[in-house]
Structure formats: structure tokens, C-alpha cells
Design a protein around this motif. Structure first.
Motif, PDB file in Angstrom:
ATOM      1  N   ALA A 119       0.714  -1.239  -0.147  1.00 46.49           N
ATOM      2  CA  ALA A 119      -0.099  -0.044   0.125  1.00 46.49           C
ATOM      3  C   ALA A 119       1.059   1.213   0.019  1.00 46.49           C
ATOM      4  O   ALA A 119       1.935   1.389   0.526  1.00 46.49           O
ATOM      5  CB  ALA A 119      -0.955   0.017   1.169  1.00 46.49           C
ATOM      6  N   GLU A 120       0.443   2.130  -0.512  1.00 48.17           N
ATOM      7  CA  GLU A 120       1.000   3.459  -0.897  1.00 48.17           C
ATOM      8  C   GLU A 120       1.780   4.040   0.317  1.00 48.17           C
ATOM      9  O   GLU A 120       2.908   4.334   0.351  1.00 48.17           O
ATOM     10  CB  GLU A 120       0.387   4.403  -1.875  1.00 48.17           C
ATOM     11  CG  GLU A 120       1.306   5.752  -1.942  1.00 48.17           C
ATOM     12  CD  GLU A 120       0.606   6.862  -2.849  1.00 48.17           C
ATOM     13  OE1 GLU A 120       1.374   7.686  -3.281  1.00 48.17           O
ATOM     14  OE2 GLU A 120      -0.626   6.702  -2.973  1.00 48.17           O
ATOM     15  N   GLU A 121       1.064   4.482   1.233  1.00 45.74           N
ATOM     16  CA  GLU A 121       1.381   5.177   2.484  1.00 45.74           C
ATOM     17  C   GLU A 121       2.219   3.995   3.245  1.00 45.74           C
ATOM     18  O   GLU A 121       3.106   4.788   4.031  1.00 45.74           O
ATOM     19  CB  GLU A 121       0.330   5.679   3.142  1.00 45.74           C
ATOM     20  CG  GLU A 121      -0.636   6.850   2.261  1.00 45.74           C
ATOM     21  CD  GLU A 121       0.052   7.606   1.464  1.00 45.74           C
ATOM     22  OE1 GLU A 121       1.172   8.146   1.939  1.00 45.74           O
ATOM     23  OE2 GLU A 121      -0.318   8.119   0.409  1.00 45.74           O
ATOM     24  N   ALA A 122       1.888   2.877   3.311  1.00 45.38           N
ATOM     25  CA  ALA A 122       2.784   2.172   4.195  1.00 45.38           C
ATOM     26  C   ALA A 122       4.162   1.884   3.389  1.00 45.38           C
ATOM     27  O   ALA A 122       5.106   1.898   4.273  1.00 45.38           O
ATOM     28  CB  ALA A 122       2.026   0.654   4.203  1.00 45.38           C
ATOM     29  N   VAL A 123       4.408   1.857   2.421  1.00 47.86           N
ATOM     30  CA  VAL A 123       5.329   1.609   1.675  1.00 47.86           C
ATOM     31  C   VAL A 123       6.255   3.122   1.974  1.00 47.86           C
ATOM     32  O   VAL A 123       7.646   2.898   2.319  1.00 47.86           O
ATOM     33  CB  VAL A 123       5.435   1.502   0.069  1.00 47.86           C
ATOM     34  CG1 VAL A 123       6.636   1.926  -0.588  1.00 47.86           C
ATOM     35  CG2 VAL A 123       4.665   0.059  -0.206  1.00 47.86           C
TER      36      VAL A 123
END
Length: 268
Positions: A60-64
Motif C-alpha cells: 500500500a502506498e502510504e505503508a511503503v
């Protein structure tokens, strides 16, 4: 798929609540904007996917961006909780919630929801692609199977509203495109899947979570996304010598696969 649709709609409801209020913007390490809507929507999706498919990892974008990257897996979800953050901030409505499922490098299922527009698209390999309106949090007036059309003599192109590049402009001119429209977020793929446009060239930076869900919709509708070398766009790209993990190369999306083959010499 029903559970993924419900999950995207739930995340969209949270985004719309923030959209109707004051939007506070901060910056990530790469300088791109991020809002509370991005983080809250992603939290909803991650929680839901953990319940729906606990054995499938999620990129997931924000997790990455926070350094949380799961171990490699042949089958995984790609999530962009709010694609088109610039469109969200400018309040033009062209932002989407994206949940895509990858299997051995290919997008095999995807949901794209544009909450401010009340439009949702989904597709599964072998089962087709569909579109519908969302009213009061429920899917209404399903439009039926999305349909890619053979490329006409006079092409209709769609390209990024916020990230148009000179290379993209030059490519569109070489093809002799007569009709051109700009659009935000992953909706560009969906316009092709619905037969409203013929080609979407992207000669600019994107990440896998930007494209996976809508790519799945387009492929399920009969279209294709290829790199400038003519190869299908693949997912799960890590340890890239020339770029960061999960970064996409330049690509061209089209509804007519034979057309993509016919213009291969112009892709370079």
C-alpha cells in the motif's frame, strides 16, 4: 469481488467526509502531497483486506512510504487509497480509491472508485469488466460489461491532467490524434475500458499502486497496457537497478490490442 467493492466504497465515504471539510496537506519524503484522507482511507482498506484475505500480503502506498513493505509474494494486493491527491486538493472530483490483486506479475482483479463522481469500475480476469453508479453508499444502475472498442481511424486520447509531459504530447501528435481529453487519477484507464477513449500514453513517472487496479479493469475489458518495448506492464518489480521498487516504466494503455502491435515502431 463484492467485499472489495464494499471496502472501496467504505474508504470513499471517509474520503468524502474530509473532502467536504478543510483539507490539510503535508509532504512525503519525495515531495508528493499527502492528506488525512490518504492515511485514513488506507487504514480502512488494510483492515478490511486483513479480514477478507488474511493470507495475501498488501503493498500500500502510504505503508511503503513509511517503510512497511511485505516480503515478496506471487500473489498480493496493490492499494492506492487516494489516487489523484492533487485532484483531491484542487477539488475537481477526479480522484479514486484503488484496490488491485496481482498474480504472478499480472493484475487479475481490480476496483476503482471515484467517490466524488459516484462512479465505480471493477474487473476480473476471465469474468469481464463492469461499471456502475454509487448512490448513498450502494451500487445502483449497473452499466453492464465495459467494452473496449477497435481503434478508429481518428483516435481519441486521454492523458494526465496534472502530469502531462512533452514526450506524451509528442507521441500524441505522431499518432495524429484528433480528439484529446485530460483526466485525473486512474480514471483514464476506465475511460478506455468503457469505450470512451482509445489510448492513454504515459511517459512520466508512476508507481504500481497508481495503475494496478485500473489496469486490471482495462485488461478484463479486453484492453492492454504495454511498455515502450511492447511488453505487457508487469507488477511486483523490486530491486530495480534504474529506479526504486514498484516504480513503473513508461507505458501505453489501449483498448485495441492489435492497434498496440501496429504502432510498436512508434513506441520507442
Amino acid at each position: 469481488m463484492t467485499k472489495l467493492l464494499d471496502l472501496a466504497i467504505s474508504a470513499g465515504a471517509t474520503i468524502l467526509a474530509i473532502y467536504a471539510d478543510t483539507i490539510d496537506v503535508s509532504r512525503k519524503g519525495d515531495g508528493s502531497p499527502v492528506t488525512e484522507a490518504d492515511t485514513r482511507a488506507e487504514a480502512i482498506i488494510l483492515k478490511g483486506l486483513a479480514e477478507i484475505a488474511p493470507d495475501i500480503p498488501v503493498v500500500a502506498e502510504e505503508a511503503v512510504a513509511a517503510g512497511r513493505i511485505p516480503a515478496p509474494s506471487a500473489r498480493f494486493f496493490l492499494v492506492d487509497p487516494l489516487d489523484g491527491t492533487r485532484e483531491f486538493i484542487s477539488r475537481n472530483g477526479e480522484f479514486t480509491v484503488n484496490i488491485g490483486l496481482i498474480d504472478n506479475g499480472a493484475p487479475v482483479a481490480g476496483v476503482v472508485y471515484a467517490p466524488a463522481l459516484g462512479e465505480i469500475f471493477w474487473g476480473t480476469a476471465g469474468e469481464g469488466a463492469f461499471g456502475a453508479h454509487v448512490v448513498d453508499g450502494r451500487i445502483r444502475r449497473q452499466t453492464g460489461m465495459a467494452s473496449c472498442k477497435a481503434a478508429p481511424k481518428h483516435l481519441r486520447a486521454v492523458a494526465s491532467r496534472s502530469h502531462m509531459s512533452e514526450e506524451t504530447r509528442a507521441f500524441i501528435e505522431r499518432l495524429g490524434v484528433r480528439d484529446f481529453a485530460s483526466a485525473g487519477s486512474s480514471l483514464k484507464f476506465c475511460k478506455i475500458a468503457a469505450g470512451l477513449a482509445d489510448i492513454y500514453p504515459r511517459f512520466g513517472r508512476t508507481m504500481e499502486w497508481d495503475t494496478a487496479a485500473a489496469d486490471a479493469v482495462l485488461r478484463a475489458a479486453g484492453g492492454m497496457v504495454v511498455t515502450v518495448n511492447g511488453a505487457p506492464l508487469v507488477y511486483g518489480k523490486r530491486d530495480q537497478a534504474a529506479d526504486s521498487a514498484f516504480a513503473n516504466p513508461y507505458f501505453i494503455a489501449a483498448g485495441d490490442r492489435e492497434f498496440l502491435s501496429s504502432i510498436r515502431d512508434q513506441l520507442h
